[in-house]
Design a protein around this motif. Structure first.
Motif, short mmCIF file in Angstrom:
data_model
loop_
_atom_site.label_atom_id
_atom_site.label_comp_id
_atom_site.label_asym_id
_atom_site.label_seq_id
_atom_site.Cartn_x
_atom_site.Cartn_y
_atom_site.Cartn_z
N THR A 1 -7.91 -0.88 -15.33
CA THR A 1 -8.36 -1.39 -16.32
C THR A 1 -8.44 -1.72 -17.70
O THR A 1 -8.65 -1.92 -19.20
N GLU A 2 -8.43 0.34 -18.02
CA GLU A 2 -7.78 0.33 -19.48
C GLU A 2 -6.88 0.08 -20.06
O GLU A 2 -7.11 -0.42 -21.25
N HIS A 3 -5.70 -0.57 -19.52
CA HIS A 3 -4.74 -1.09 -19.94
C HIS A 3 -5.05 -2.50 -20.25
O HIS A 3 -3.60 -3.08 -20.43
N GLY A 4 -5.91 -3.58 -19.77
CA GLY A 4 -6.27 -4.18 -19.47
C GLY A 4 -5.14 -4.84 -18.34
O GLY A 4 -4.95 -6.40 -18.15
N ILE A 5 -4.82 -4.38 -17.41
CA ILE A 5 -4.14 -4.75 -15.89
C ILE A 5 -5.12 -5.41 -15.16
O ILE A 5 -5.99 -4.64 -14.51
N VAL A 6 -4.93 -6.71 -14.52
CA VAL A 6 -5.87 -6.90 -13.09
C VAL A 6 -5.26 -6.64 -12.43
O VAL A 6 -4.37 -6.59 -11.99
N VAL A 7 -6.17 -6.08 -11.01
CA VAL A 7 -5.66 -5.43 -10.18
C VAL A 7 -6.03 -6.58 -8.66
O VAL A 7 -7.55 -7.12 -8.99
N LEU B 1 0.98 -1.47 0.17
CA LEU B 1 0.25 0.27 0.01
C LEU B 1 0.87 1.48 0.39
O LEU B 1 0.50 2.37 -0.01
N THR B 2 2.20 1.26 0.02
CA THR B 2 3.36 2.49 0.06
C THR B 2 3.64 2.70 -1.48
O THR B 2 4.12 3.84 -1.43
N GLU B 3 3.33 2.08 -2.57
CA GLU B 3 3.64 2.03 -3.40
C GLU B 3 1.96 3.10 -4.40
O GLU B 3 1.29 1.87 -4.86
N THR B 4 2.90 3.93 -4.90
CA THR B 4 1.31 4.64 -5.88
C THR B 4 1.53 3.87 -7.16
O THR B 4 2.67 4.89 -7.92
N LEU B 5 1.31 3.75 -7.70
CA LEU B 5 0.73 2.67 -8.90
C LEU B 5 -0.91 2.97 -9.91
O LEU B 5 -1.99 3.52 -9.85
N ASP B 6 -0.02 4.53 -10.14
CA ASP B 6 -0.96 6.76 -10.73
C ASP B 6 -0.98 4.85 -12.07
O ASP B 6 -0.67 4.65 -12.80
N ARG B 7 -1.78 6.64 -12.80
CA ARG B 7 -2.16 6.48 -14.24
C ARG B 7 -1.15 6.87 -15.44
O ARG B 7 -0.87 6.01 -15.61
N GLU B 8 -0.49 8.12 -14.92
CA GLU B 8 0.85 8.30 -15.31
C GLU B 8 1.91 6.66 -15.00
O GLU B 8 2.43 6.37 -16.06
N LEU B 9 2.07 6.34 -14.16
CA LEU B 9 3.14 5.25 -14.07
C LEU B 9 2.48 3.60 -14.88
O LEU B 9 3.64 3.75 -16.06
N LEU B 10 1.60 3.69 -15.00
CA LEU B 10 0.52 2.36 -15.64
C LEU B 10 0.73 2.43 -16.66
O LEU B 10 0.00 1.75 -17.83
N ALA B 11 0.38 3.90 -17.69
CA ALA B 11 0.38 4.03 -19.15
C ALA B 11 2.17 3.48 -19.30
O ALA B 11 2.11 2.67 -21.09
N ARG B 12 3.15 3.51 -18.28
CA ARG B 12 3.95 2.98 -19.36
C ARG B 12 4.91 1.72 -18.71
O ARG B 12 5.44 0.61 -19.63
N CYS B 13 3.72 0.73 -18.07
CA CYS B 13 3.62 -0.81 -18.19
C CYS B 13 3.13 -1.97 -19.71
O CYS B 13 2.51 -1.79 -19.51
N GLU B 14 4.17 -1.11 -20.58
CA GLU B 14 3.67 -2.15 -21.90
C GLU B 14 2.73 -3.62 -21.33
O GLU B 14 1.94 -3.93 -21.96
N ALA C 1 -8.57 2.14 -12.37
CA ALA C 1 -9.85 2.21 -13.78
C ALA C 1 -8.71 2.32 -14.38
O ALA C 1 -8.52 2.33 -16.04
N ALA C 2 -7.38 2.88 -14.61
CA ALA C 2 -6.19 3.22 -15.39
C ALA C 2 -5.90 1.77 -15.46
O ALA C 2 -6.02 1.68 -16.84
#
Ligand code: GLV
Length: 321
Positions: A88-94, A54-67, A85-86
Protein backbone atom coordinates in the motif's frame (compact mmCIF):
# COMPACT_ATOMS: atom_id res chain seq x y z
CA UNK A 1 4.76 -0.39 -25.50
CA UNK A 2 3.02 -3.31 -23.81
CA UNK A 3 2.91 -3.48 -20.02
CA UNK A 4 4.88 -6.33 -18.46
CA UNK A 5 3.32 -9.11 -16.43
CA UNK A 6 5.21 -11.82 -14.55
CA UNK A 7 3.62 -15.13 -13.52
CA UNK A 8 5.51 -16.89 -10.75
CA UNK A 9 4.59 -20.47 -11.72
CA UNK A 10 3.99 -22.34 -14.94
CA UNK A 11 0.28 -22.16 -15.76
CA UNK A 12 -1.58 -23.81 -18.66
CA UNK A 13 -1.13 -21.92 -21.93
CA UNK A 14 -4.87 -21.79 -22.64
CA UNK A 15 -5.55 -20.03 -19.35
CA UNK A 16 -2.96 -17.33 -19.85
CA UNK A 17 -3.65 -16.82 -23.57
CA UNK A 18 -5.90 -13.76 -22.97
CA UNK A 19 -3.08 -12.09 -21.02
CA UNK A 20 -0.52 -12.75 -23.74
CA UNK A 21 -2.59 -10.81 -26.28
CA UNK A 22 -2.39 -7.62 -24.26
CA UNK A 23 0.76 -7.80 -22.19
CA UNK A 24 4.35 -8.83 -22.45
CA UNK A 25 4.13 -11.96 -20.32
CA UNK A 26 7.03 -13.65 -18.55
CA UNK A 27 6.47 -16.86 -16.62
CA UNK A 28 8.57 -19.12 -14.37
CA UNK A 29 8.88 -22.31 -16.36
CA UNK A 30 8.30 -24.92 -13.64
CA UNK A 31 4.98 -26.20 -12.32
CA UNK A 32 6.33 -27.93 -9.22
CA UNK A 33 9.38 -25.87 -8.31
CA UNK A 34 8.94 -22.38 -6.86
CA UNK A 35 10.68 -19.47 -8.52
CA UNK A 36 14.01 -18.69 -6.79
CA UNK A 37 14.09 -15.42 -4.90
CA UNK A 38 16.81 -13.85 -7.10
CA UNK A 39 14.85 -14.60 -10.29
CA UNK A 40 11.67 -13.22 -8.72
CA UNK A 41 13.45 -10.04 -7.65
CA UNK A 42 14.92 -9.48 -11.10
CA UNK A 43 11.59 -10.09 -12.84
CA UNK A 44 9.60 -7.88 -10.46
CA UNK A 45 11.97 -4.96 -10.89
CA UNK A 46 10.69 -4.60 -14.44
CA UNK A 47 7.10 -5.88 -14.08
CA UNK A 48 3.94 -3.76 -14.01
CA UNK A 49 1.93 -6.64 -12.59
CA UNK A 50 2.56 -10.01 -11.03
CA UNK A 51 0.42 -13.11 -10.65
CA UNK A 52 1.75 -14.78 -7.51
CA UNK A 53 1.10 -17.89 -5.43
CA UNK A 54 1.04 -18.33 -1.66
CA UNK A 55 4.54 -19.86 -1.92
CA UNK A 56 6.09 -16.51 -2.86
CA UNK A 57 7.14 -14.20 -0.04
CA UNK A 58 6.54 -10.65 -1.23
CA UNK A 59 8.00 -8.73 1.69
CA UNK A 60 8.87 -5.10 2.34
CA UNK A 61 12.47 -5.48 1.23
CA UNK A 62 11.49 -6.92 -2.13
CA UNK A 63 8.59 -4.53 -2.74
CA UNK A 64 10.84 -1.52 -2.14
CA UNK A 65 12.76 -2.51 -5.29
CA UNK A 66 9.73 -2.99 -7.54
CA UNK A 67 9.57 0.44 -9.07
CA UNK A 68 7.02 -0.25 -11.79
CA UNK A 69 4.83 -2.71 -9.94
CA UNK A 70 1.17 -1.68 -9.79
CA UNK A 71 -0.56 -4.91 -8.87
CA UNK A 72 0.09 -8.17 -7.03
CA UNK A 73 -2.64 -10.62 -7.95
CA UNK A 74 -2.45 -13.58 -5.56
CA UNK A 75 -3.97 -16.87 -6.72
CA UNK A 76 -5.40 -17.63 -3.24
CA UNK A 77 -7.90 -16.24 -0.81
CA UNK A 78 -5.20 -15.93 1.86
CA UNK A 79 -2.51 -13.29 1.36
CA UNK A 80 -0.28 -13.66 4.40
CA UNK A 81 2.63 -14.19 1.98
CA UNK A 82 2.41 -10.49 1.04
CA UNK A 83 3.31 -7.46 3.13
CA UNK A 84 0.11 -5.61 2.28
CA UNK A 85 1.05 -2.52 4.33
CA UNK A 86 4.33 -2.18 2.41
CA UNK A 87 2.51 -2.71 -0.89
CA UNK A 88 0.00 0.00 0.00
CA UNK A 89 2.83 2.42 0.86
CA UNK A 90 4.29 1.80 -2.58
CA UNK A 91 0.93 2.28 -4.28
CA UNK A 92 0.69 -1.39 -5.24
CA UNK A 93 -2.79 -2.91 -5.30
CA UNK A 94 -3.02 -6.42 -3.82
CA UNK A 95 -5.86 -8.71 -4.90
CA UNK A 96 -7.00 -12.22 -3.93
CA UNK A 97 -9.44 -14.90 -5.17
CA UNK A 98 -12.26 -15.42 -2.64
CA UNK A 99 -15.72 -16.92 -3.34
CA UNK A 100 -14.69 -19.23 -6.19
CA UNK A 101 -12.93 -21.58 -3.75
CA UNK A 102 -15.45 -21.49 -0.91
CA UNK A 103 -17.39 -24.68 -1.62
CA UNK A 104 -14.34 -26.70 -2.63
CA UNK A 105 -12.51 -25.78 0.57
CA UNK A 106 -15.61 -26.55 2.63
CA UNK A 107 -15.76 -29.98 0.94
CA UNK A 108 -12.16 -30.66 1.95
CA UNK A 109 -12.83 -29.50 5.50
CA UNK A 110 -15.67 -31.99 5.69
CA UNK A 111 -13.49 -34.68 4.13
CA UNK A 112 -10.98 -34.15 6.94
CA UNK A 113 -13.75 -34.34 9.55
CA UNK A 114 -15.00 -37.62 8.10
CA UNK A 115 -11.49 -38.92 7.48
CA UNK A 116 -10.29 -38.31 11.03
CA UNK A 117 -13.52 -39.33 12.77
CA UNK A 118 -13.79 -42.60 10.85
CA UNK A 119 -10.02 -43.20 10.68
CA UNK A 120 -10.08 -43.57 6.91
CA UNK A 121 -6.35 -43.28 6.29
CA UNK A 122 -5.57 -45.80 9.05
CA UNK A 123 -8.29 -48.16 7.80
CA UNK A 124 -7.01 -48.09 4.22
CA UNK A 125 -3.46 -48.70 5.48
CA UNK A 126 -4.72 -51.60 7.64
CA UNK A 127 -6.25 -53.23 4.60
CA UNK A 128 -3.35 -52.56 2.22
CA UNK A 129 -0.81 -53.99 4.68
CA UNK A 130 -2.66 -57.31 5.01
CA UNK A 131 -4.06 -56.84 8.51
CA UNK A 132 -7.68 -57.43 7.57
CA UNK A 133 -8.17 -61.01 8.72
CA UNK A 134 -11.79 -60.83 9.86
CA UNK A 135 -14.67 -58.47 10.57
CA UNK A 136 -14.90 -57.63 14.24
CA UNK A 137 -17.32 -55.41 16.18
CA UNK A 138 -14.81 -52.91 17.55
CA UNK A 139 -12.25 -53.04 14.78
CA UNK A 140 -11.18 -49.55 13.68
CA UNK A 141 -14.11 -47.88 15.38
CA UNK A 142 -14.18 -44.11 15.20
CA UNK A 143 -16.56 -41.32 16.17
CA UNK A 144 -19.87 -40.26 14.64
CA UNK A 145 -19.96 -37.09 12.61
CA UNK A 146 -23.73 -37.19 12.28
CA UNK A 147 -25.35 -35.53 15.28
CA UNK A 148 -22.06 -34.27 16.76
CA UNK A 149 -21.29 -30.70 17.83
CA UNK A 150 -19.26 -28.63 15.41
CA UNK A 151 -17.29 -25.61 16.61
CA UNK A 152 -16.19 -23.15 13.93
CA UNK A 153 -13.54 -20.52 14.53
CA UNK A 154 -14.17 -17.97 11.78
CA UNK A 155 -17.68 -18.02 10.35
CA UNK A 156 -16.81 -16.25 7.12
CA UNK A 157 -17.49 -17.50 3.62
CA UNK A 158 -15.87 -20.93 4.05
CA UNK A 159 -17.11 -21.26 7.64
CA UNK A 160 -20.66 -20.72 6.45
CA UNK A 161 -20.27 -23.30 3.68
CA UNK A 162 -19.06 -25.80 6.29
CA UNK A 163 -22.00 -24.90 8.55
CA UNK A 164 -24.42 -25.49 5.67
CA UNK A 165 -23.01 -28.99 5.16
CA UNK A 166 -23.16 -29.60 8.91
CA UNK A 167 -26.92 -28.99 8.98
CA UNK A 168 -27.35 -31.96 6.62
CA UNK A 169 -25.34 -34.04 9.12
CA UNK A 170 -27.70 -33.08 11.95
CA UNK A 171 -24.90 -31.26 13.76
CA UNK A 172 -25.23 -28.64 16.45
CA UNK A 173 -23.16 -25.64 15.37
CA UNK A 174 -21.21 -23.30 17.64
CA UNK A 175 -19.03 -20.48 16.35
CA UNK A 176 -16.90 -17.55 17.29
CA UNK A 177 -16.10 -14.69 14.94
CA UNK A 178 -14.80 -11.12 15.12
CA UNK A 179 -18.36 -10.00 14.46
CA UNK A 180 -21.59 -11.84 15.02
CA UNK A 181 -23.07 -13.42 11.89
CA UNK A 182 -26.79 -13.18 12.57
CA UNK A 183 -27.72 -14.27 9.05
CA UNK A 184 -25.84 -17.54 9.49
CA UNK A 185 -27.38 -18.01 12.93
CA UNK A 186 -30.82 -17.84 11.38
CA UNK A 187 -29.94 -19.94 8.35
CA UNK A 188 -27.97 -22.72 10.03
CA UNK A 189 -29.03 -22.47 13.66
CA UNK A 190 -25.44 -21.59 14.57
CA UNK A 191 -24.86 -20.38 18.14
CA UNK A 192 -22.44 -17.53 18.84
CA UNK A 193 -20.33 -18.52 21.87
CA UNK A 194 -17.05 -17.48 23.47
CA UNK A 195 -13.80 -19.24 22.65
CA UNK A 196 -13.73 -21.23 25.89
CA UNK A 197 -17.29 -22.55 25.51
CA UNK A 198 -16.62 -23.59 21.94
CA UNK A 199 -13.46 -25.47 22.91
CA UNK A 200 -15.15 -27.22 25.82
CA UNK A 201 -18.29 -28.27 23.97
CA UNK A 202 -17.29 -29.06 20.39
CA UNK A 203 -16.65 -32.58 19.10
CA UNK A 204 -15.03 -31.04 16.02
CA UNK A 205 -13.10 -27.78 16.27
CA UNK A 206 -12.60 -26.27 12.80
CA UNK A 207 -10.09 -23.50 12.28
CA UNK A 208 -11.26 -21.33 9.40
CA UNK A 209 -10.02 -17.87 10.23
CA UNK A 210 -7.43 -15.78 8.35
CA UNK A 211 -3.79 -15.88 9.45
CA UNK A 212 -2.84 -12.48 10.86
CA UNK A 213 -0.60 -11.14 13.62
CA UNK A 214 -3.57 -11.62 15.99
CA UNK A 215 -4.24 -15.27 15.11
CA UNK A 216 -0.70 -16.67 15.46
CA UNK A 217 -0.93 -19.58 17.95
CA UNK A 218 -4.66 -18.96 18.39
CA UNK A 219 -4.88 -22.65 19.31
CA UNK A 220 -2.03 -23.55 21.67
CA UNK A 221 -1.57 -25.62 24.86
CA UNK A 222 -4.22 -23.78 26.92
CA UNK A 223 -6.85 -24.09 24.21
CA UNK A 224 -6.11 -27.76 23.53
CA UNK A 225 -6.37 -28.56 27.24
CA UNK A 226 -9.96 -27.27 27.23
CA UNK A 227 -11.06 -29.64 24.45
CA UNK A 228 -12.78 -32.97 25.06
CA UNK A 229 -10.56 -36.06 24.98
CA UNK A 230 -12.83 -37.33 22.21
CA UNK A 231 -12.62 -34.10 20.20
CA UNK A 232 -10.99 -33.64 16.80
CA UNK A 233 -9.16 -30.54 15.54
CA UNK A 234 -9.37 -29.60 11.87
CA UNK A 235 -7.23 -26.89 10.28
CA UNK A 236 -7.80 -25.93 6.66
CA UNK A 237 -6.82 -22.26 7.13
CA UNK A 238 -3.11 -21.65 7.85
CA UNK A 239 -0.58 -23.63 9.84
CA UNK A 240 0.63 -20.91 12.18
CA UNK A 241 -2.82 -20.49 13.72
CA UNK A 242 -2.34 -23.80 15.55
CA UNK A 243 0.83 -24.32 17.57
CA UNK A 244 2.23 -27.59 16.24
CA UNK A 245 4.42 -28.48 19.24
CA UNK A 246 1.42 -28.08 21.56
CA UNK A 247 -0.78 -30.07 19.19
CA UNK A 248 1.75 -32.91 19.08
CA UNK A 249 1.86 -33.06 22.89
CA UNK A 250 -1.93 -33.01 23.17
CA UNK A 251 -2.30 -35.84 20.65
CA UNK A 252 0.40 -37.98 22.27
CA UNK A 253 -1.06 -37.48 25.75
CA UNK A 254 -4.56 -38.25 24.49
CA UNK A 255 -5.87 -34.81 25.51
CA UNK A 256 -7.69 -34.78 22.16
CA UNK A 257 -8.52 -37.66 19.84
CA UNK A 258 -7.20 -36.67 16.42
CA UNK A 259 -6.30 -33.86 14.03
CA UNK A 260 -6.97 -33.28 10.34
CA UNK A 261 -4.44 -30.87 8.90
CA UNK A 262 -4.31 -29.45 5.40
CA UNK A 263 -1.85 -26.73 6.40
CA UNK A 264 1.39 -26.50 8.36
CA UNK A 265 3.57 -23.83 9.97
CA UNK A 266 6.23 -24.53 7.32
CA UNK A 267 5.21 -25.80 3.93
CA UNK A 268 6.05 -28.21 2.45
CA UNK A 269 6.08 -29.86 5.87
CA UNK A 270 9.22 -31.89 6.61
CA UNK A 271 8.44 -35.62 6.23
CA UNK A 272 10.29 -36.13 9.54
CA UNK A 273 7.89 -33.76 11.33
CA UNK A 274 6.74 -35.34 14.64
CA UNK A 275 3.05 -34.82 13.78
CA UNK A 276 3.45 -37.10 10.75
CA UNK A 277 4.51 -40.00 12.99
CA UNK A 278 1.09 -40.12 14.67
CA UNK A 279 -1.66 -42.41 13.33
CA UNK A 280 -4.32 -40.04 14.64
CA UNK A 281 -3.12 -37.22 12.38
CA UNK A 282 -4.65 -37.09 8.90
CA UNK A 283 -2.24 -34.82 6.98
CA UNK A 284 -2.79 -33.33 3.55
CA UNK A 285 -0.48 -31.18 1.37
CA UNK A 286 -2.52 -27.93 1.33
CA UNK A 287 -5.14 -29.10 -1.18
CA UNK A 288 -8.18 -27.24 0.20
CA UNK A 289 -9.12 -25.61 -3.08
CA UNK A 290 -7.59 -28.26 -5.33
CA UNK A 291 -10.34 -29.25 -7.72
CA UNK A 292 -9.76 -28.78 -11.42
CA UNK A 293 -12.83 -26.54 -11.67
CA UNK A 294 -11.89 -24.32 -8.75
CA UNK A 295 -8.19 -23.95 -9.52
CA UNK A 296 -9.17 -22.93 -13.05
CA UNK A 297 -11.57 -20.31 -11.70
CA UNK A 298 -8.93 -19.02 -9.28
CA UNK A 299 -6.45 -18.46 -12.09
CA UNK A 300 -9.11 -16.80 -14.25
CA UNK A 301 -10.12 -14.52 -11.38
CA UNK A 302 -6.50 -13.62 -10.66
CA UNK A 303 -6.05 -12.68 -14.32
CA UNK A 304 -9.22 -10.59 -14.21
CA UNK A 305 -8.08 -8.78 -11.04
CA UNK A 306 -4.67 -8.04 -12.51
CA UNK A 307 -6.12 -6.86 -15.80
CA UNK A 308 -8.55 -4.47 -14.07
CA UNK A 309 -5.75 -2.76 -12.16
CA UNK A 310 -3.51 -2.47 -15.20
CA UNK A 311 -6.42 -0.92 -17.11
CA UNK A 312 -6.88 1.65 -14.35
CA UNK A 313 -10.12 0.07 -13.13
CA UNK A 314 -11.23 -1.10 -9.71
CA UNK A 315 -10.45 -4.83 -9.37
CA UNK A 316 -13.12 -7.22 -8.14
CA UNK A 317 -11.18 -8.29 -5.06
CA UNK A 318 -8.74 -5.71 -3.67
CA UNK A 319 -7.35 -6.43 -0.19
CA UNK A 320 -5.54 -3.16 0.63
CA UNK A 321 -7.44 -1.02 3.10
C1 GLV B 1 -5.31 -21.34 0.00
O1 GLV B 1 -4.87 -21.69 1.03
C2 GLV B 1 -5.84 -20.04 -0.24
O2 GLV B 1 -5.60 -19.15 0.58
O3 GLV B 1 -6.50 -19.85 -1.26
Amino acid sequence: MKQKVYITRKLPEELIAPLCEQYEVGMWDEADVPVPRDVLEKELQRADGVISLLTETLDRELLARCENLKVISNVAVGYNNIDVAAATEHGIVVTNTPDVLTETTADLTFALMLGTARRLEEAAHYLRTGNWQTWSPFQLVGQDVYGATLGIFGLGRIGEAVARRATAFGMEILYTNRTRNVKAEQKYGANFVDKETLLKKADFVCVLMPYTAETVDFIAADELSLMKTTAILINTARGGIVNEAALFEALVRGDILAAGLDVFEREPVDVQHPLLTLPNVFPLPHIGSASEQTRTKMVQLAIQNLHSVLQGEQPKHPVNK
